[in-house]
Motif scaffolding. Structure first.
Motif, PDB file in Angstrom:
ATOM      1  N   THR A 192      -2.694  45.790 -18.141  1.00 45.91           N
ATOM      2  CA  THR A 192      -2.124  44.448 -18.041  1.00 45.91           C
ATOM      3  C   THR A 192      -3.165  43.414 -17.649  1.00 45.91           C
ATOM      4  OG1 THR A 192      -0.022  45.427 -17.322  1.00 45.91           O
ATOM      5  CG2 THR A 192      -0.304  43.059 -16.971  1.00 45.91           C
ATOM      6  N   ILE A 193      -3.198  42.302 -18.377  1.00 45.65           N
ATOM      7  CA  ILE A 193      -3.938  41.112 -17.967  1.00 45.65           C
ATOM      8  C   ILE A 193      -2.965  40.268 -17.145  1.00 45.65           C
ATOM      9  CG2 ILE A 193      -5.073  38.998 -18.770  1.00 45.65           C
ATOM     10  CD1 ILE A 193      -5.823  40.544 -21.316  1.00 45.65           C
ATOM     11  N   PRO A 194      -3.369  39.746 -15.980  1.00 47.80           N
ATOM     12  CA  PRO A 194      -2.413  39.027 -15.126  1.00 47.80           C
ATOM     13  C   PRO A 194      -1.678  37.886 -15.818  1.00 47.80           C
ATOM     14  CG  PRO A 194      -4.612  39.074 -14.117  1.00 47.80           C
ATOM     15  CD  PRO A 194      -4.691  39.857 -15.363  1.00 47.80           C
ATOM     16  N   LEU A 195      -2.320  37.261 -16.798  1.00 49.06           N
ATOM     17  CA  LEU A 195      -1.671  36.164 -17.523  1.00 49.06           C
ATOM     18  C   LEU A 195      -0.475  36.671 -18.330  1.00 49.06           C
ATOM     19  CD1 LEU A 195      -4.875  34.337 -18.843  1.00 49.06           C
ATOM     20  CD2 LEU A 195      -3.599  33.896 -16.742  1.00 49.06           C
ATOM     21  N   GLU A 196      -0.531  37.904 -18.793  1.00 52.90           N
ATOM     22  CA  GLU A 196       0.592  38.471 -19.533  1.00 52.90           C
ATOM     23  C   GLU A 196       1.816  38.621 -18.643  1.00 52.90           C
ATOM     24  OE1 GLU A 196      -1.844  41.371 -22.656  1.00 52.90           O
ATOM     25  OE2 GLU A 196      -1.241  42.147 -20.692  1.00 52.90           O
ATOM     26  N   ALA A 197       1.573  38.895 -17.361  1.00 53.19           N
ATOM     27  CA  ALA A 197       2.666  39.100 -16.405  1.00 53.19           C
ATOM     28  C   ALA A 197       3.112  37.798 -15.735  1.00 53.19           C
ATOM     29  CB  ALA A 197       2.248  40.111 -15.351  1.00 53.19           C
ATOM     30  N   GLY A 198       2.513  36.678 -16.118  1.00 53.28           N
ATOM     31  CA  GLY A 198       2.906  35.392 -15.551  1.00 53.28           C
ATOM     32  C   GLY A 198       2.439  35.162 -14.128  1.00 53.28           C
ATOM     33  N   LEU A 199       1.290  35.740 -13.758  1.00 54.34           N
ATOM     34  CA  LEU A 199       0.805  35.649 -12.377  1.00 54.34           C
ATOM     35  C   LEU A 199      -0.137  34.470 -12.148  1.00 54.34           C
ATOM     36  CD1 LEU A 199       0.016  39.385 -11.528  1.00 54.34           C
ATOM     37  CD2 LEU A 199       2.193  38.159 -11.355  1.00 54.34           C
ATOM     38  N   GLU A 200      -0.386  33.648 -13.175  1.00 55.28           N
ATOM     39  CA  GLU A 200      -1.427  32.635 -13.042  1.00 55.28           C
ATOM     40  C   GLU A 200      -1.189  31.647 -11.905  1.00 55.28           C
ATOM     41  OE1 GLU A 200       0.478  31.835 -17.170  1.00 55.28           O
ATOM     42  OE2 GLU A 200       0.350  33.498 -15.747  1.00 55.28           O
ATOM     43  N   GLU A 201       0.046  31.241 -11.673  1.00 58.08           N
ATOM     44  CA  GLU A 201       0.317  30.270 -10.611  1.00 58.08           C
ATOM     45  C   GLU A 201       0.252  30.901  -9.235  1.00 58.08           C
ATOM     46  OE1 GLU A 201       0.598  27.050 -11.052  1.00 58.08           O
ATOM     47  OE2 GLU A 201       0.324  27.362 -13.219  1.00 58.08           O
ATOM     48  N   ARG A 202       0.666  32.133  -9.100  1.00 54.30           N
ATOM     49  CA  ARG A 202       0.714  32.795  -7.793  1.00 54.30           C
ATOM     50  C   ARG A 202      -0.611  33.411  -7.384  1.00 54.30           C
ATOM     51  NH1 ARG A 202       4.516  37.439  -7.963  1.00 54.30           N
ATOM     52  NH2 ARG A 202       4.199  37.473  -5.691  1.00 54.30           N
ATOM     53  N   ALA A 203      -1.346  33.957  -8.336  1.00 52.70           N
ATOM     54  CA  ALA A 203      -2.445  34.852  -7.982  1.00 52.70           C
ATOM     55  C   ALA A 203      -3.834  34.366  -8.345  1.00 52.70           C
ATOM     56  CB  ALA A 203      -2.217  36.223  -8.645  1.00 52.70           C
ATOM     57  N   ILE A 204      -3.952  33.340  -9.175  1.00 49.13           N
ATOM     58  CA  ILE A 204      -5.261  32.984  -9.729  1.00 49.13           C
ATOM     59  C   ILE A 204      -5.668  31.580  -9.315  1.00 49.13           C
ATOM     60  CG2 ILE A 204      -6.585  32.648 -11.847  1.00 49.13           C
ATOM     61  CD1 ILE A 204      -4.794  34.745 -13.164  1.00 49.13           C
ATOM     62  N   SER A 205      -6.843  31.465  -8.711  1.00 48.72           N
ATOM     63  CA  SER A 205      -7.426  30.163  -8.368  1.00 48.72           C
ATOM     64  C   SER A 205      -8.284  29.679  -9.535  1.00 48.72           C
ATOM     65  CB  SER A 205      -8.279  30.277  -7.104  1.00 48.72           C
ATOM     66  OG  SER A 205      -9.050  29.100  -6.906  1.00 48.72           O
TER      67      SER A 205
ATOM     68  N   ILE B  83     -10.310  35.883 -18.065  1.00 52.21           N
ATOM     69  CA  ILE B  83      -9.218  34.984 -17.673  1.00 52.21           C
ATOM     70  C   ILE B  83      -9.504  33.562 -18.112  1.00 52.21           C
ATOM     71  CG2 ILE B  83      -7.908  34.067 -15.735  1.00 52.21           C
ATOM     72  CD1 ILE B  83      -7.444  37.059 -16.307  1.00 52.21           C
ATOM     73  N   VAL B  84     -10.718  33.080 -17.857  1.00 52.55           N
ATOM     74  CA  VAL B  84     -11.079  31.708 -18.226  1.00 52.55           C
ATOM     75  C   VAL B  84     -11.060  31.525 -19.738  1.00 52.55           C
ATOM     76  CG1 VAL B  84     -12.961  30.019 -18.219  1.00 52.55           C
ATOM     77  CG2 VAL B  84     -12.395  31.266 -16.132  1.00 52.55           C
ATOM     78  N   ARG B  85     -11.527  32.531 -20.464  1.00 53.97           N
ATOM     79  CA  ARG B  85     -11.532  32.438 -21.924  1.00 53.97           C
ATOM     80  C   ARG B  85     -10.116  32.252 -22.468  1.00 53.97           C
ATOM     81  NH1 ARG B  85     -13.139  37.572 -23.715  1.00 53.97           N
ATOM     82  NH2 ARG B  85     -15.190  37.087 -22.853  1.00 53.97           N
ATOM     83  N   VAL B  86      -9.176  33.017 -21.911  1.00 55.14           N
ATOM     84  CA  VAL B  86      -7.790  32.898 -22.370  1.00 55.14           C
ATOM     85  C   VAL B  86      -7.201  31.558 -21.956  1.00 55.14           C
ATOM     86  CG1 VAL B  86      -5.465  33.843 -22.176  1.00 55.14           C
ATOM     87  CG2 VAL B  86      -7.418  35.395 -22.364  1.00 55.14           C
ATOM     88  N   GLN B  87      -7.443  31.143 -20.703  1.00 57.59           N
ATOM     89  CA  GLN B  87      -6.850  29.904 -20.198  1.00 57.59           C
ATOM     90  C   GLN B  87      -7.400  28.669 -20.890  1.00 57.59           C
ATOM     91  OE1 GLN B  87      -7.588  30.469 -15.943  1.00 57.59           O
ATOM     92  NE2 GLN B  87      -5.392  30.691 -15.611  1.00 57.59           N
ATOM     93  N   ASP B  88      -8.712  28.637 -21.087  1.00 52.92           N
ATOM     94  CA  ASP B  88      -9.336  27.419 -21.598  1.00 52.92           C
ATOM     95  C   ASP B  88      -9.502  27.423 -23.110  1.00 52.92           C
ATOM     96  OD1 ASP B  88      -9.447  26.625 -18.995  1.00 52.92           O
ATOM     97  OD2 ASP B  88     -11.564  27.071 -18.711  1.00 52.92           O
ATOM     98  N   ARG B  89     -10.091  28.456 -23.647  1.00 53.98           N
ATOM     99  CA  ARG B  89     -10.289  28.486 -25.099  1.00 53.98           C
ATOM    100  C   ARG B  89      -9.023  28.879 -25.837  1.00 53.98           C
ATOM    101  NH1 ARG B  89     -16.034  31.823 -25.325  1.00 53.98           N
ATOM    102  NH2 ARG B  89     -17.144  30.578 -23.760  1.00 53.98           N
ATOM    103  N   GLY B  90      -8.258  29.782 -25.226  1.00 54.19           N
ATOM    104  CA  GLY B  90      -7.035  30.242 -25.882  1.00 54.19           C
ATOM    105  C   GLY B  90      -5.797  29.486 -25.480  1.00 54.19           C
ATOM    106  N   HIS B  91      -5.984  28.437 -24.617  1.00 51.71           N
ATOM    107  CA  HIS B  91      -4.864  27.610 -24.147  1.00 51.71           C
ATOM    108  C   HIS B  91      -3.743  28.445 -23.524  1.00 51.71           C
ATOM    109  CE1 HIS B  91      -6.840  24.333 -26.245  1.00 51.71           C
ATOM    110  NE2 HIS B  91      -6.845  25.052 -27.352  1.00 51.71           N
ATOM    111  N   GLY B  92      -4.153  29.536 -22.861  1.00 49.40           N
ATOM    112  CA  GLY B  92      -3.189  30.362 -22.149  1.00 49.40           C
ATOM    113  C   GLY B  92      -2.389  31.311 -23.011  1.00 49.40           C
ATOM    114  N   ARG B  93      -2.698  31.369 -24.303  1.00 49.92           N
ATOM    115  CA  ARG B  93      -1.935  32.238 -25.207  1.00 49.92           C
ATOM    116  C   ARG B  93      -2.462  33.670 -25.124  1.00 49.92           C
ATOM    117  NH1 ARG B  93       1.108  30.475 -29.412  1.00 49.92           N
ATOM    118  NH2 ARG B  93       0.160  31.909 -30.914  1.00 49.92           N
TER     119      ARG B  93
END
Length: 305
Positions: free
Chosen positions: A187-200, A212-222
């Protein structure tokens, strides 16, 4: 964890901002591989002279070894103390009232993951503000020999014992994934919806950050898949863990947790589905039974209380 370098050391290994913690504060975080996959999720409690890492019991030994493996010249010591402290959880809208009626001495923490020193039933304890099971409450960390006396005190003050199935119902209603059940080493934490609780987003580098940054920034969180809620009809059976989720005549995911929700009077579930099917209201089939993708939490906080 003890030693002067404990926060700086954990800063490079965990997803949340550990350096920002001060005595009596804490946070929720994840520990990742270099590929961004989860080793565990955990609560991090800075107690002033040490940091307590609250991890699932099944991975405690492996996480201790993992933390110890990367210590070189840092002033850091890691000890597995599972079984040493006792933990009594008091949760629900009347949790603080129950604690006060039990005669607890000391102030209650006001923010999530904060902790204070207290006395209860004549015993020293650490009181931690938590929402671990999906509703607000507190954990009392005590000597294991004092656990029965603390339980007796809170029950005498009006607390009602909850068994594992009760806790599981509330957790699923709240949409809280559990490591080893809804999250694992794939599991990648973004798949489980943990970005607001667990990731700075503002801290420095940590293991797995690049992914994580690649998915959030380049992949727009997808991400390829995402954890969603599922609601079934009131006359349907509770689906089994691992049941296939299908749409458009193809399998799009699997159920990870399921229960009957007394609040909704129907079965509900958590599961991962392909990113094209995450929109609430999407019609799917769970184990051949009609269901609806539903927003998390599945049950509003007031109904979970």
């Amino acid at each position: 964890m003890t030693g002067e370098d404990r926060r700086a050391y954990l800063q490079g290994l965990l997803t949340n901002d550990i350096e920002a913690l001060t005595p009596g504060t804490g946070c929720y975080a994840a520990m990742l591989t270099a590929q961004g996959r989860m080793l565990t999720d955990l609560r991090v409690l800075e107690l002033g002279d040490r940091i307590l890492l609250d991890v699932p019991r099944a991975v405690a030994g492996s996480i201790r070894d993992h933390l110890d493996r990367f210590i070189f010249s840092e002033d850091v010591q890691v000890q597995d103390i599972s079984g040493a402290p006792g933990d009594v959880g008091v949760y629900g809208p009347s949790a603080l009232d129950v604690l006060r009626r039990s005669g607890i001495e000391g102030g209650a923490p006001s923010r999530l993951y904060e902790s204070t020193r207290v006395r209860i039933a004549g015993q020293d304890a650490r009181l931690v503000a938590s929402d671990e099971i999906g509703v607000p409450g507190y954990d009392l960390i005590v000597d294991p020999t004092a656990r029965d006396a603390v339980i007796a005190a809170v029950v005498a003050a009006g607390a009602v014992a909850a068994d594992d199935s009760d806790v599981e119902i509330v957790r699923i209603e709240a949409g809280r994934p559990r490591f080893g059940i809804d999250m694992d080493s794939d599991t990648i934490p973004l798949e489980a919806g943990l970005e607001e609780r667990a990731i700075s987003r503002s801290k420095g580098c940590y293991v797995g950050q690049e992914v994580i940054v690649r998915v959030q920034d380049r992949g727009h969180g997808r991400v390829a898949r995402r954890l969603v809620g599922l609601t079934l009809g009131s006359d349907r059976d509770v689906p089994v863990r691992g049941a296939a989720i299908a749409a458009a005549q193809k399998e799009i995911g699997r159920v990870t947790s399921a229960t009957f929700s007394p609040a909704l009077a129907r079965p509900i579930a958590l599961g991962y589905v392909h990113r094209d099917f995450v929109e609430p209201g999407t019609a799917v089939a769970v184990g051949g039974t009609d269901a609806i993708v539903s927003a998390l939490p599945l049950v509003p906080a007031k109904m979970r209380d």
